[in-house]
Design a protein around this motif. Structure first.
Motif, PDB file in Angstrom:
ATOM      1  N   GLU A 185      -8.940  -8.053  -3.728  1.00 51.39           N
ATOM      2  CA  GLU A 185      -9.260  -7.651  -5.104  1.00 51.39           C
ATOM      3  C   GLU A 185      -8.005  -7.339  -5.919  1.00 51.39           C
ATOM      4  O   GLU A 185      -8.106  -6.828  -7.032  1.00 51.39           O
ATOM      5  CB  GLU A 185     -10.147  -6.397  -5.080  1.00 51.39           C
ATOM      6  N   ARG A 203      -5.971  -5.006  -5.242  1.00 47.06           N
ATOM      7  CA  ARG A 203      -5.889  -3.540  -5.278  1.00 47.06           C
ATOM      8  C   ARG A 203      -5.158  -3.038  -4.043  1.00 47.06           C
ATOM      9  O   ARG A 203      -4.759  -3.824  -3.185  1.00 47.06           O
ATOM     10  CB  ARG A 203      -7.289  -2.923  -5.253  1.00 47.06           C
ATOM     11  N   THR A 204      -5.056  -1.716  -3.962  1.00 47.48           N
ATOM     12  CA  THR A 204      -4.558  -1.109  -2.727  1.00 47.48           C
ATOM     13  C   THR A 204      -5.625  -0.124  -2.261  1.00 47.48           C
ATOM     14  O   THR A 204      -6.585   0.163  -2.992  1.00 47.48           O
ATOM     15  CB  THR A 204      -3.245  -0.334  -2.956  1.00 47.48           C
ATOM     16  N   VAL A 205      -5.448   0.400  -1.069  1.00 48.79           N
ATOM     17  CA  VAL A 205      -6.435   1.349  -0.546  1.00 48.79           C
ATOM     18  C   VAL A 205      -6.484   2.617  -1.403  1.00 48.79           C
ATOM     19  O   VAL A 205      -7.460   3.360  -1.351  1.00 48.79           O
ATOM     20  CB  VAL A 205      -6.157   1.704   0.936  1.00 48.79           C
ATOM     21  N   MET A 245      -9.455   2.273  -4.126  1.00 48.70           N
ATOM     22  CA  MET A 245     -10.728   1.765  -3.601  1.00 48.70           C
ATOM     23  C   MET A 245     -11.747   2.898  -3.466  1.00 48.70           C
ATOM     24  O   MET A 245     -12.761   2.742  -2.783  1.00 48.70           O
ATOM     25  CB  MET A 245     -10.524   1.104  -2.238  1.00 48.70           C
ATOM     26  N   GLY A 255     -11.586   3.605   0.507  1.00 46.60           N
ATOM     27  CA  GLY A 255     -10.177   3.577   0.902  1.00 46.60           C
ATOM     28  C   GLY A 255      -9.648   4.929   1.337  1.00 46.60           C
ATOM     29  O   GLY A 255      -8.472   5.049   1.699  1.00 46.60           O
ATOM     30  N   ASN A 292       0.818  -1.219   0.000  1.00 43.37           N
ATOM     31  CA  ASN A 292       0.000   0.000   0.000  1.00 43.37           C
ATOM     32  C   ASN A 292       0.850   1.267   0.000  1.00 43.37           C
ATOM     33  O   ASN A 292       0.532   2.223  -0.705  1.00 43.37           O
ATOM     34  CB  ASN A 292      -0.960  -0.012   1.192  1.00 43.37           C
ATOM     35  N   SER A 313      -9.147  -4.724  -0.093  1.00 47.79           N
ATOM     36  CA  SER A 313      -8.407  -4.295  -1.283  1.00 47.79           C
ATOM     37  C   SER A 313      -7.427  -5.392  -1.712  1.00 47.79           C
ATOM     38  O   SER A 313      -7.302  -5.676  -2.906  1.00 47.79           O
ATOM     39  CB  SER A 313      -7.685  -2.971  -1.035  1.00 47.79           C
ATOM     40  N   VAL A 341     -10.815  -2.262   4.885  1.00 51.88           N
ATOM     41  CA  VAL A 341     -10.445  -2.008   3.487  1.00 51.88           C
ATOM     42  C   VAL A 341      -9.034  -2.513   3.160  1.00 51.88           C
ATOM     43  O   VAL A 341      -8.732  -2.811   2.002  1.00 51.88           O
ATOM     44  CB  VAL A 341     -10.604  -0.493   3.150  1.00 51.88           C
TER      45      VAL A 341
END
Ligand SMILES: Nc1ncnc2c1ncn2[C@@H]1O[C@H](COP(=O)(O)OP(=O)(O)OP(=O)(O)O)[C@@H](O)[C@H]1O
Ligand SMILES: [Mg+2]
Length: 208
Positions: free
Chosen positions: A180, A182-184, A187, A191, A21, A177, A173
């Motif tokens: 998925e 993803r990162t925050v 989001m 996020g 992140n 995240s 989150v």
């Protein structure tokens, strides 16, 4: 350019979560790469699960890890190393001797804080070879609305490594995240609070 190592002697403290992140947060300022120096390969898995829009590539560690990091330093503004959960691991040892910043996520629990004695020693040893190493403890997974208890503050104050003023809270989150890929930072509104605290942490410990 700066090498930022996420290290610790306790599994599950949040090294990978913060590496991935904060990598995304740094990538919004300058080109950033992550090296997964942990044989568990969690950051590599995260990257494999992510989509094409990802801006922070994750490289699995090569056998010549320090050469690999030196090569990446020449190409990226920030190089992040996600280390194994042991200060006795050869990867942690090698990276601490060349990193500019070592971030040590700790959960605000006495058991986790007791385990930092090993990291204090490892950082002191690394500093003999790498005196410029800037090591900082980062409180991670602080219960959402609570503040640090007096007991935890006292325990933190006894550790010979400074503690970041910015704390990272426990937020759903971070897990959502990761699931998925993803990162925050990608989001949206969900996020936003997490992204804000990580931006603040980046400003405090990496990009003052
Ligand atoms: N701030 C946070 N809020 C909520 N969950 C978190 C937070 N930080 C980490 N986690 C969760 O805690 C678990 C452990 O985190 P993570 O894998 O990042 O730790 P680690 O230090 O890399 O572990 P290991 O030592 O096994 O490599 C994960 O399920 C992660 O999603
Ligand atoms: Mg990890």
């Amino acid at each position: 350019m700066p090498v930022i190592a996420f290290v610790g002697n306790k599994g599950g403290a949040g090294k990978t979560t913060l590496a991935v992140n904060m990598g995304a947060g740094l990538a919004r300022h300058a080109e950033t790469a992550i090296v997964d120096a942990d044989p568990q390969g969690s950051s590599v898995h995260w990257y494999a699960n992510s989509d094409e829009v990802r801006v922070t590539p994750v490289f699995p560690a090569e056998s010549e890890l320090l050469d690999q990091i030196r090569d990446l330093k020449a190409k990226f503004a920030y190089v992040i190393a996600d280390c194994p959960p042991s200060v006795h691991a050869p990867q942690t040892d090698a990276i601490l001797k060349m990193a500019d910043v070592a971030l040590v996520p700790v959960q605000p629990s006495p058991v986790d804080l007791w385990a930092t004695v090993h990291i204090e020693q490892a950082i002191a040893e690394a500093k003999q070879i790498n005196p410029a190493l800037h090591a900082v403890l980062v409180v991670n997974q602080l219960e959402s609305r609570s503040t640090l208890s007096q007991l935890i503050r006292e325990a933190l104050a006894e550790i010979a490594v400074p503690v970041a003023n910015t704390v990272v809270r426990k937020r759903a989150v971070y897990k959502a995240s990761a699931l998925e890929g993803r990162t925050v930072f990608d989001m949206g509104k969900r996020g936003a609070d997490a992204a804000k605290e990580l931006d603040q942490l980046i400003k405090e410990v990496i990009r003052p």
